[in-house]
Design a protein around this motif. Sequence first.
Motif, short mmCIF file in Angstrom:
data_model
loop_
_atom_site.label_atom_id
_atom_site.label_comp_id
_atom_site.label_asym_id
_atom_site.label_seq_id
_atom_site.Cartn_x
_atom_site.Cartn_y
_atom_site.Cartn_z
N MET B 338 0.83 -1.20 0.00
CA MET B 338 0.00 0.00 0.00
C MET B 338 0.87 1.26 0.00
N MET B 339 2.01 1.19 0.67
CA MET B 339 2.87 2.36 0.77
C MET B 339 3.64 2.65 -0.51
N CYS B 340 3.75 1.65 -1.39
CA CYS B 340 4.49 1.86 -2.63
C CYS B 340 3.57 2.17 -3.79
N GLN B 341 2.30 1.85 -3.64
CA GLN B 341 1.40 2.01 -4.78
C GLN B 341 1.04 3.47 -4.99
N ASN B 342 0.40 3.67 -6.11
CA ASN B 342 -0.01 5.02 -6.48
C ASN B 342 -1.25 5.40 -5.67
N ILE B 343 -1.06 5.48 -4.36
CA ILE B 343 -2.18 5.78 -3.46
C ILE B 343 -1.78 6.97 -2.61
N LYS B 344 -2.61 7.98 -2.64
CA LYS B 344 -2.33 9.12 -1.75
C LYS B 344 -2.90 8.78 -0.38
#
Lengths: 232, 495
Positions: B338-344
């Motif tokens: 989750m911390m590496c994905q394109n998620i703000k």
Amino acid sequence: MIKFNNISKTYSKQTVLDVESLEIQPGQAFGLVGNNGAGKTTLFSTLLDLIKPSTGEVLNNDINVRTSEDWKSFTSAFLDESFLIGYLMPEEYFYFVGELRNFSKKQVDDFLTDFEDLFNNEILGGKKYIRDLSKGNQKKVGIVAALIGDPKVIVLDEPFANLDPTTQIRLKKIIKNLSKKEDVTVLVSSHDLQDVTEVSDRIVLLEKGLIIKDIKKTTKTLKDLESYFTKE
Amino acid sequence: MFQLVKLQYKSFFRSASMGGSLFAKIFAWLGIIYFTLMAIAIGFIHGTGISVLNPDADNKIEFPFEWINENLIYAFAYWIVLRYILQKIPIVNIRQLLLTPMKKSKVIRFAVNRTNFSTFNLMSIFYLVPFSLTVYSMGDLDSNKLIFWNISIIAIVYITNYLNIVLNKRDSLVLIIAGVLILFRALEYWDFLDFTVYSKIIFTSFYNQPVLVLIPIGLLAYTYYSVIRFFRFGLYIDTGLQVQVAEASQDDFKFLNRFGEMAKFLRNDFRLIKRSKRARNTALMGIGFVLYGLIFLWAQDIYGDTMLIFGYLFSTGGFMFTFCGLVPSWDSQHYSFMMCQNIKYIDYLKSKWYLGCLGIGIATLLASPIYAYFGLFHFVAIICCGVYNLGLNSYLTLWAGAFTKSKVDLDSMKNAMGDSKAFNSKTLLLTIPQMVVPVVVYLVVSKFFTPMIGCFAIGILGAVGVFFRKPVFKLIIQTYKTEKYSTLSAYKETN
């Protein structure tokens, strides 16, 4: 371009990573080798902002990974099982990653057709959640998901470990094809010298957190590396 | 045996979240001391025959010993259900130990014996002993017979302890026990059948015929060895530790699309609730809290309206507290992803907030007709508590989540001995500040004005909170960012 400036990581006096300067050009196939504890995963983790370096900064296309989240849109990675969502089916997981990278369901489906060989009918259309797949198949899911959505920087930690020989060969082909693209930077780490030399055009050798060798691949590279690791 | 104790000791003191864990442990101990004292006190009071909830002179029970024999059957049934919900099965992480040169039976016996010291067992002893002392001093009971009666009852308590370990995997059995319990209570309430007449005979006979103590003791030995055997033969990597895989099917939850950007995260949360037993239990428990207010409603004479507000906050916010209290732990197994994905961060947290709000909304919808039955005041109180949860407590829960670094093992149902309990004392602990503030506000305002205005005051506070979403989220995100690295390393820990 990826730049590591003066990156180090120290856990209570023990320095596990100390890289003064490392630049990786766009389009490069970058291989990282070293023994256990050499700092390979730590180096990748600082690039992905998963651990906080003790000193220095990492710039991914001029974006400082610690202060901005913008690098996430063009970077993807598969380090270990903690990159998988166990309670999803492989398809759902691929679609989820696709959504995050602005890929429609259709685009993801098209993309996945290239990997039919690799999946060997064991992953798509099955009736299993990712948590119930074998370790090898889980790894395939994670690696393929990391390629969805045209990322420009792809980080794979030990992608060949625990895979069967057929899959290893297919995966190498995939990685080689990717790095042929001008603007895609692939970063791969491995224990296996042969695997790494096969897929990368630049190899960095880490030991105890320090860069020992930084070489462009030639026909002699594998021999060089082997002799380094066999020395007393 | 000693090595195993040492292992437990190490796993506690070497965990990354040791600081928080220790803090929670201290609070847990304070709680245990409180409940112990309560058990002892209630034991003494019950012994005199005075009702604890309604200490009027006319309510005094004439023969407390008969009374307890009448009610024991219910006490045991409640105890089994309560144990099932709350009691953790303190089994050491056993898989690794299977390959060590330690005898399997030793590992198992250690794990099972640990449960002997569970609060649930000790608590009943703390109650029974002062009770017996009081009834003995007040009446003409025979001391020897009373001692044998105590041994029998404690043996039965321990039987429920071991039953719980085996039942732990079988939801249906516990549901049946709970169902039978409710049925008998109902039959008794409407005077169809008084089951206690028969059970009373049984329990009294343990007093009249001390020899009968052999029956519970024998049963106890039998259940103990069954538990040992249950694990002894269930403990192979391919049988006991792995449960057959249910066939998976895709779920799209299309109705979630209306949430736009949030839909992709909400969809995964719905899948999580559907597919992970632990998440499902937690969600169900949250919904179950809707009825929690009834307890305080019935006990209004004793606790007053103020506690009613406390109950209603739980009724409307139960799901939000229990489920969202474990954000981001629900994603602990794939937190680095989750911390590496394109998620703000903002999208991620907002989706969790939406989920909490959805939970509050549904709980309020369910609760309002139930409590409206008791009058307009209760209806208003429910709505206002719902708004308070929405506008303030939801933020607090999310914020507290940044510090909750306990890993949630979603796949624990695969593990025959895994901890599949949907209960975390730490998250419940964090709800205290969320409860105290509105209760105090209500107390003060209703003192000066009317109870109704007291409710409105809580509602207005919540409504104001809703408008501060943006700055509050900024603060929450900042906290999540600073805590990110230690959270990641805590989630990396196994067990």
